[in-house]
Scaffold this active site. Sequence first.
Site, PDB file in Angstrom:
ATOM      1  N   CYS A 117      71.519 -44.912  26.293  1.00 48.18           N
ATOM      2  CA  CYS A 117      72.036 -45.117  24.934  1.00 48.18           C
ATOM      3  C   CYS A 117      73.444 -44.586  24.737  1.00 48.18           C
ATOM      4  O   CYS A 117      74.015 -44.748  23.664  1.00 48.18           O
ATOM      5  CB  CYS A 117      71.082 -44.479  23.930  1.00 48.18           C
ATOM      6  SG  CYS A 117      69.378 -45.041  24.132  1.00 48.18           S
ATOM      7  N   HIS A 124      73.521 -39.449  16.453  1.00 46.73           N
ATOM      8  CA  HIS A 124      72.767 -40.386  17.284  1.00 46.73           C
ATOM      9  C   HIS A 124      71.486 -40.759  16.553  1.00 46.73           C
ATOM     10  O   HIS A 124      71.104 -41.925  16.505  1.00 46.73           O
ATOM     11  CB  HIS A 124      72.475 -39.767  18.647  1.00 46.73           C
ATOM     12  CG  HIS A 124      71.777 -40.694  19.585  1.00 46.73           C
ATOM     13  ND1 HIS A 124      72.326 -41.895  19.983  1.00 46.73           N
ATOM     14  CD2 HIS A 124      70.569 -40.603  20.198  1.00 46.73           C
ATOM     15  CE1 HIS A 124      71.485 -42.510  20.808  1.00 46.73           C
ATOM     16  NE2 HIS A 124      70.418 -41.757  20.953  1.00 46.73           N
ATOM     17  N   GLU A 162      69.137 -32.842  17.885  1.00 50.52           N
ATOM     18  CA  GLU A 162      70.509 -33.059  17.424  1.00 50.52           C
ATOM     19  C   GLU A 162      70.850 -32.161  16.246  1.00 50.52           C
ATOM     20  O   GLU A 162      71.975 -31.660  16.145  1.00 50.52           O
ATOM     21  CB  GLU A 162      70.736 -34.525  17.067  1.00 50.52           C
ATOM     22  CG  GLU A 162      72.205 -34.848  16.817  1.00 50.52           C
ATOM     23  CD  GLU A 162      72.487 -36.328  16.713  1.00 50.52           C
ATOM     24  OE1 GLU A 162      73.673 -36.709  16.748  1.00 50.52           O
ATOM     25  OE2 GLU A 162      71.524 -37.119  16.602  1.00 50.52           O
ATOM     26  N   LYS A 197      71.239 -45.605  11.919  1.00 52.52           N
ATOM     27  CA  LYS A 197      70.280 -46.501  12.575  1.00 52.52           C
ATOM     28  C   LYS A 197      69.230 -47.055  11.619  1.00 52.52           C
ATOM     29  O   LYS A 197      68.526 -48.008  11.952  1.00 52.52           O
ATOM     30  CB  LYS A 197      69.632 -45.788  13.766  1.00 52.52           C
ATOM     31  CG  LYS A 197      70.615 -45.603  14.918  1.00 52.52           C
ATOM     32  CD  LYS A 197      69.983 -44.974  16.130  1.00 52.52           C
ATOM     33  CE  LYS A 197      70.950 -44.976  17.311  1.00 52.52           C
ATOM     34  NZ  LYS A 197      72.176 -44.173  17.098  1.00 52.52           N
ATOM     35  N   HIS A 247      68.039 -49.053  16.511  1.00 59.48           N
ATOM     36  CA  HIS A 247      68.703 -48.449  17.664  1.00 59.48           C
ATOM     37  C   HIS A 247      69.119 -49.570  18.614  1.00 59.48           C
ATOM     38  O   HIS A 247      68.270 -50.210  19.234  1.00 59.48           O
ATOM     39  CB  HIS A 247      67.757 -47.476  18.361  1.00 59.48           C
ATOM     40  CG  HIS A 247      68.420 -46.641  19.405  1.00 59.48           C
ATOM     41  ND1 HIS A 247      69.726 -46.827  19.805  1.00 59.48           N
ATOM     42  CD2 HIS A 247      67.958 -45.600  20.155  1.00 59.48           C
ATOM     43  CE1 HIS A 247      70.033 -45.951  20.736  1.00 59.48           C
ATOM     44  NE2 HIS A 247      68.969 -45.186  20.968  1.00 59.48           N
ATOM     45  N   PHE A 300      68.452 -41.282  27.315  1.00 63.99           N
ATOM     46  CA  PHE A 300      67.416 -40.870  28.259  1.00 63.99           C
ATOM     47  C   PHE A 300      68.051 -40.247  29.504  1.00 63.99           C
ATOM     48  O   PHE A 300      69.123 -40.644  29.947  1.00 63.99           O
ATOM     49  CB  PHE A 300      66.573 -42.068  28.683  1.00 63.99           C
ATOM     50  CG  PHE A 300      65.448 -42.394  27.725  1.00 63.99           C
ATOM     51  CD1 PHE A 300      65.303 -41.735  26.528  1.00 63.99           C
ATOM     52  CD2 PHE A 300      64.521 -43.377  28.042  1.00 63.99           C
ATOM     53  CE1 PHE A 300      64.272 -42.029  25.654  1.00 63.99           C
ATOM     54  CE2 PHE A 300      63.479 -43.698  27.188  1.00 63.99           C
ATOM     55  CZ  PHE A 300      63.357 -43.022  25.984  1.00 63.99           C
TER      56      PHE A 300
END
Length: 400
Positions: A161, A295, A306, A324, A329, A387
């Site tokens: 991502c 994010h 985060e 998002k 996403h 990831f």
Amino acid sequence: MKPLVISAGTAISALGLGVAPTRVALQQRRSGLVPCNFAGVAQGYMGRVVGVENHKLPEPLQQFDCRNNRLADMALNTDGFSQAVAQARAYYGPTRIAVIMGTSTSGILSTEQAYAKRDVEHGTMPPGFDQQHTQDLFSLPTYVAAALGLEGPCLTVSNACASSSHAFLDAWHWIEAGVCDAVVVGGADSLCGMTLRGFGALGLVDEYPTRPGDAQRHGISIGEAAGFALLERPGVRPLVQAVGYQALLLGCGASSDGHHMSAPDPQGRGAVAAMQQALTRSGLKPADIGYINLHGTGSLANDAMEDCAVYTVFGDKVPCASTKGWTGHTLGASGILEAMMCSITLQDGLLPGGLNITQLDPTFKAQVMTRNTTAPVRYVMSNAFGFGGTNCSLVLGAAQ
């Protein structure tokens, strides 16, 4: 770090085709998420770009035809982006403009569809299936370069991502090293069965539209998007001022914490390192940042990590939120899409607060916004964490 000018940019997503509908959707707090009904998956919500199925690639580039490259082509022909690149190409020459693209799955939908039609007896894929020009991870930058008539270096970043955010960092390195004079950065990620089913199998898909930061959040909504930016050194080429979302790339930071294959480090040490590096390279202090585009995927672990990381670097002094809830996403395309959203913040002073939040997670310490507000903003940060512990943060500044 020497700043770069974002002299042109575009993005398409579930919010619409281009920066203008994206701006309106942010202002009106109108999400683009709809119930998922793609590739036989009917779980949760998705962010789908309208018109991809009927879009046609240029005849000479038909071998590249797949959903991902259609998305890319639609974005190239939005916001006058291809015309802006043509002007830069005429100035620098086609060999001096590079292409760096981020994607996580490329055109894997084409392979899924071809595999369903395979010859089981002989173990062969159907005639006409072109893996090299569709699913191959190098398909996207090859297509973009061909469509734009560019002959400079090409690179794919497939870094989960953080892919299209990391493309900005690689572009800065290439320009600084003299490899090229300008770079088309960006990325595309399209809906496919693998991501929809894969995130579902991990238990990371919310049955409701994703709600990053909410106390009852329960996962992500998958989206698709494509976007591009043209990066150049300031003051080299007379820049066309016809677009209003120009910005400066002031700082980039990246790290790889390798904590776990899919779960983030709870303390967010890699995220902290990326944000601190971006600030250092930009020459700014935490107090200089006026807004942080998180994010913020909507998963329990990601959002908590985060919040911890942002609080470590910024305390509770800087407003921040995830966008998002508008788009879902968009995986490898989220970095470029959210960079374009940040450019709207810099131009309009619009600070989008998170969508779908009924009650903010009471454990959060950072200043997470649940409503839109307006304020003059000169510097923003955009985060992308993927990831495998891959992290990237960008610092953008208002055009001067």
